[in-house]
Design a protein around this motif. Structure first.
Motif, PDB file in Angstrom:
ATOM      1  N   GLY A  36       0.817  -1.201   0.000  1.00 35.11           N
ATOM      2  CA  GLY A  36       0.000   0.000   0.000  1.00 35.11           C
ATOM      3  C   GLY A  36       0.851   1.251   0.000  1.00 35.11           C
ATOM      4  O   GLY A  36       1.862   1.338   0.713  1.00 35.11           O
ATOM      5  N   SER A  37       0.461   2.215  -0.803  1.00 36.13           N
ATOM      6  CA  SER A  37       1.101   3.524  -0.833  1.00 36.13           C
ATOM      7  C   SER A  37       0.092   4.519  -1.394  1.00 36.13           C
ATOM      8  O   SER A  37      -0.294   4.415  -2.556  1.00 36.13           O
ATOM      9  CB  SER A  37       2.378   3.503  -1.691  1.00 36.13           C
ATOM     10  OG  SER A  37       2.975   4.775  -1.729  1.00 36.13           O
ATOM     11  N   ARG A  38      -0.382   5.411  -0.541  1.00 37.94           N
ATOM     12  CA  ARG A  38      -1.424   6.371  -0.904  1.00 37.94           C
ATOM     13  C   ARG A  38      -2.710   5.646  -1.326  1.00 37.94           C
ATOM     14  O   ARG A  38      -3.439   6.090  -2.197  1.00 37.94           O
ATOM     15  CB  ARG A  38      -0.944   7.307  -2.016  1.00 37.94           C
ATOM     16  CG  ARG A  38       0.294   8.122  -1.647  1.00 37.94           C
ATOM     17  CD  ARG A  38       0.813   8.890  -2.839  1.00 37.94           C
ATOM     18  NE  ARG A  38      -0.124   9.951  -3.220  1.00 37.94           N
ATOM     19  CZ  ARG A  38      -0.031  10.645  -4.353  1.00 37.94           C
ATOM     20  NH1 ARG A  38       0.941  10.365  -5.209  1.00 37.94           N
ATOM     21  NH2 ARG A  38      -0.899  11.580  -4.622  1.00 37.94           N
ATOM     22  N   THR A  39      -2.984   4.519  -0.677  1.00 35.61           N
ATOM     23  CA  THR A  39      -4.180   3.734  -0.990  1.00 35.61           C
ATOM     24  C   THR A  39      -5.000   3.437   0.271  1.00 35.61           C
ATOM     25  O   THR A  39      -5.777   2.488   0.298  1.00 35.61           O
ATOM     26  CB  THR A  39      -3.789   2.406  -1.670  1.00 35.61           C
ATOM     27  OG1 THR A  39      -2.858   1.696  -0.831  1.00 35.61           O
ATOM     28  CG2 THR A  39      -3.149   2.654  -3.019  1.00 35.61           C
ATOM     29  N   SER A  40      -4.822   4.232   1.321  1.00 31.97           N
ATOM     30  CA  SER A  40      -5.528   3.968   2.571  1.00 31.97           C
ATOM     31  C   SER A  40      -7.028   4.184   2.440  1.00 31.97           C
ATOM     32  O   SER A  40      -7.795   3.717   3.289  1.00 31.97           O
ATOM     33  CB  SER A  40      -4.975   4.866   3.689  1.00 31.97           C
ATOM     34  OG  SER A  40      -5.109   6.239   3.354  1.00 31.97           O
ATOM     35  N   ASP A  41      -7.459   4.894   1.385  1.00 35.24           N
ATOM     36  CA  ASP A  41      -8.888   5.120   1.186  1.00 35.24           C
ATOM     37  C   ASP A  41      -9.542   4.041   0.336  1.00 35.24           C
ATOM     38  O   ASP A  41     -10.756   4.068   0.125  1.00 35.24           O
ATOM     39  CB  ASP A  41      -9.109   6.485   0.528  1.00 35.24           C
ATOM     40  CG  ASP A  41      -8.422   6.591  -0.825  1.00 35.24           C
ATOM     41  OD1 ASP A  41      -7.402   5.899  -1.019  1.00 35.24           O
ATOM     42  OD2 ASP A  41      -8.897   7.362  -1.673  1.00 35.24           O
ATOM     43  N   VAL A  42      -8.765   3.087  -0.162  1.00 34.12           N
ATOM     44  CA  VAL A  42      -9.305   2.019  -1.001  1.00 34.12           C
ATOM     45  C   VAL A  42      -9.895   0.938  -0.085  1.00 34.12           C
ATOM     46  O   VAL A  42      -9.217   0.458   0.826  1.00 34.12           O
ATOM     47  CB  VAL A  42      -8.209   1.421  -1.905  1.00 34.12           C
ATOM     48  CG1 VAL A  42      -8.782   0.314  -2.783  1.00 34.12           C
ATOM     49  CG2 VAL A  42      -7.593   2.514  -2.777  1.00 34.12           C
ATOM     50  N   PRO A  43     -11.146   0.535  -0.301  1.00 36.87           N
ATOM     51  CA  PRO A  43     -11.808  -0.429   0.606  1.00 36.87           C
ATOM     52  C   PRO A  43     -11.319  -1.855   0.397  1.00 36.87           C
ATOM     53  O   PRO A  43     -12.038  -2.714  -0.116  1.00 36.87           O
ATOM     54  CB  PRO A  43     -13.289  -0.269   0.259  1.00 36.87           C
ATOM     55  CG  PRO A  43     -13.303   0.168  -1.165  1.00 36.87           C
ATOM     56  CD  PRO A  43     -12.084   1.038  -1.333  1.00 36.87           C
TER      57      PRO A  43
END
Length: 714
Positions: A498-505
């Motif tokens: 993950g990298s700048r994907t913390s908003d991806v469910p």
């Protein structure tokens, strides 16, 4: 000698005495009688002279400090409660509070051409705007600083250093002394805080720690948080080297590329560490995020690790494993297959369907030799072996652009790049090519449907390739595109990076750990939990309980394997994992001869199902509303309590449950700190109540238990 204005009066012998009497001496402590004069004390004169001398020296020191020392420090920008100053002697930017003059963070910007030159940033070309400062630094850099003010009692400074030519080496270092730092990239032996990590400057990008143990791990964030209530956000638009040196400095260096790019970072200052984290969390996820498929919370993962080379052998292992789960009443879970087992399973299923003419995947009607009535997860990667028929066919059909490639210098043809992946030479999917993405999605969709898989694990985003590729093809850009692709697979997909994907469910799997009591093993679990959470990755799957040491020998012409694991380590690991979102096993509990391990496993799985899962669901909704992490460090409750800044073996679920596992071998006691002055905590096991802000020394924690405290609501 007596001088006028001193602390005593000298009465000369020829003073004419008025018959009406004497006026009192204007200086206290000295008087005379009408008949005789007062004699002076000589020691008082000496003391007065010394006092005058000391006052003179202090005055000179103050003047020197104001004129000489303070002349090196110049105010650049001023907010409501903070200011940005330039320290010309040290070549550093200092962010400090205005009321107390307390430094919040200091940034060394490196040397100029003349190390002894005190560069003064005083000529503001943006003078018309009081919230901006721009100038030229030493004829090498264009400098621009902008102050942002909002209603959240937060002040942010946007800093930009633009090189004027291609040979500028920019290396800025944030001092870590007296500040505890969190965030950034995961590492092999994760620490909390990161101050004690010793990492040389290296490319700030995700990597596979199994191949590059000294690199950055599978989760990376460009935000760093400091205990003084400061956040530093590095720009993701320029390639950076990041490291922590032995001088306690977090250093950022702009990589030298053909195109000149600026070094940009943002410094935000708030009234507390928690407040500044909330500000940045809302900026990273501005819109209400979606939740992943939370059904996996109630389903433990059972990793099937086998050493087989055929589908028939896999069928046998799978049947045996499933029967044992059922026999021990542990069948309410998911059997997780790695990439190799997934490929073997697909070959067998494809052959069976070809021979028997099956073209549907209805589980109730099919009669496949494998995975009948089983809940499984399968694993796919964007890597394809160069020996694979699909890769060779893509070359024959002119689809070289399906793979990450380089342009040749002669005729403009693309040449696929080859790289090692799990012992094979492979090419990697060009995820920026729409045709390649459609081909991959169709393949994954068909295969997961054939196997009727509950979950799909996508590995390989963290894999590294040769340098010199366009940024969209490697690093964090590749991970972002892969996460978008995973969403199209379904919200049951699981990522491993993950990298700048913390908003991806999506759920994300943590980096593998070792079977040890060190920070590369069990001690690294809680620092990793807090690290993932502080970066916004709340839905994670921790590394599996029980690492397998497979021992093979021949018995009657067949291979027999036994799984060896430390019983105490297994139990302590189980106790931690039971309070995390998903419980994952690699060594099954029946591997131990004692029933103690098996019974404890059942008990903690019940605890996870009945107690932990409802908590996670509750705080998942809170995360959507406030961006507050589900798993929290102790300073979340007490952001002003410096004692909480370095505690790396306790964590909070929300703000109501504190978990303090044992991570030392052989220990049945440990120190436990309960945060929150004015709060009270109740021991979950014995009901005893303790005040917040209390350190419980040598608190008993038996092998079969983990210390849990519930916060009492006032």
């Amino acid at each position: 000698m007596c001088r006028r204005g001193t602390v005593f009066c000298l009465i000369r012998s020829n003073l004419v005495v008025n018959a009406r009497g004497r006026k009192p001496c204007p200086h206290p402590g000295v008087s005379w009688h009408s008949e005789h004069r007062a004699e002076p004390d000589h020691w008082k004169g000496t003391a007065a002279c010394v006092a005058i001398g000391l006052l003179f020296v202090l005055t000179l020191g103050l003047v020197y400090w104001q004129v000489v020392e303070q002349s090196h420090k110049h105010r650049i920008l001023q907010g409501r409660f903070t200011g940005l100053f330039w320290e010309s002697k040290k070549h550093s930017l200092v962010f400090q509070t205005l009321s107390e003059g307390k430094p919040v963070v200091e940034v060394s910007v490196g040397q100029t051409r003349d190390p002894d030159l005190h560069v003064r940033l005083v000529s503001n070309r943006c003078w018309i705007n009081s919230s901006s400062f721009c100038t030229e630094w030493d004829e090498q850099l264009e400098v621009r600083m902008v102050l942002e003010l909002d209603e959240s009692h937060m002040e942010c400074y946007n800093i930009t250093w633009m090189p004027l030519h291609c040979h500028i080496d920019m290396r800025h270092c944030f001092y870590m002394e007296n500040i505890f730092w969190y965030g950034g990239a995961s590492v092999q032996a994760q620490k909390w805080p990161i101050n004690t990590v010793d990492f040389p400057l290296q490319p700030f990008t995700v990597s596979d720690l199994r191949l590059n143990p000294s690199g950055y791990g599978s989760v990376l964030g460009h935000q760093f948080f400091g205990s003084t209530g400061v956040a530093v956000l590095l720009s993701p638009d320029a390639p950076l080297n990041v490291g922590i040196d032995s001088n306690m400095q977090l250093c950022v260096q702009l990589q030298r590329v053909l195109v000149t790019k600026p070094l940009q970072y943002r410094v935000c200052v708030g009234h507390s560490l928690r407040a500044v984290h909330q500000k940045i969390a809302h900026e990273c996820i501005p819109n209400t995020p979606l939740l992943p498929n939370l059904g996996i919370l109630r389903s433990p993962l059972w990793k099937l690790v086998v050493n087989v080379d055929s589908g028939a052998k896999l069928d046998k292992e799978l049947r045996t494993f499933a029967n044992r789960l059922k026999r021990h009443h542990l069948n309410e879970g998911i059997i997780s297959l790695d990439e190799h087992s997934t490929a073997l399973l697909l070959n067998v299923v494809s052959y069976y369907r070809y021979c028997h003419g099956h073209n549907h995947s209805n589980r109730r009607n099919r009669n496949l030799p494998l995975v009948r009535h089983l809940n499984i997860s399968v694993t796919f990667t964007p890597y394809v072996s160069v020996n694979n028929k699909q890769f060779q066919m893509s070359l024959q059909e002119g689809n070289e652009a399906f793979w990450l490639s380089r342009l040749t210098t002669t005729q403009g043809h693309v040449v696929p790049l080859m790289s090692p992946w799990k012992g094979d030479i492979c090419v990697k999917l060009n995820i920026s090519n729409p045709a390649a993405v459609r081909w991959f999605l169709e393949r994954v969709g068909n295969w997961s449907a054939q196997l009727d898989a509950e979950y799909v694990i996508l590995e390989g985003g963290e894999g590294s390739l040769s340098d010199g590729l366009p940024e969209i093809q490697v690093g964090q850009e590749y991970i972002q595109l892969l996460a978008g692709l995973a969403i199209r697979v379904g919200r049951t997909a699981i990522m491993t990076s993950g990298s700048r994907t913390s908003d991806v469910p999506l759920f994300i799997m943590m980096s593998p750990l070792q079977d040890s009591w060190s920070y590369t093993g069990i001690k690294g679990i809680i620092p990793s939990i807090l690290h993932y959470s502080i970066l916004g990755y709340n839905f994670f799957i921790s590394d599996s309980i029980g690492k397998q040491l497979l021992c093979f020998w021949h018995t009657g012409g067949s291979l027999v394997d036994h799984m060896v694991s430390d019983k105490e380590l297994f139990i302590r690991w189980l106790e931690i994992a039971s309070f995390l979102p998903v419980v994952s096993f690699q060594t099954p509990p029946w591997s131990f001869s004692e029933y103690q391990v098996l019974n404890l496993t059942k008990s903690y799985l019940t605890l996870h199902h009945d107690f932990v899962v409802p908590l996670i669901l509750k705080y998942a909704d809170e995360w959507r509303a406030t961006r507050s992490p589900i798993y929290r460090p102790l300073w979340w409750i007490s952001p002003e309590d410096s004692f909480t800044f370095t505690i790396d073996d306790e964590f909070l679920i929300g703000s109501e449950v504190l978990v303090a596992p044992v991570t030392d071998q052989g220990a049945v006691k440990r120190n436990i700190y309960l945060p929150g002055y004015g709060s009270q905590w109740r021991d979950w096991w014995n009901g005893q109540v303790y005040d917040g802000g209390t350190l419980l020394r040598n608190y008993p924690v038996e092998l079969e238990k983990v210390a849990v405290f519930l916060r009492i609501k006032s």
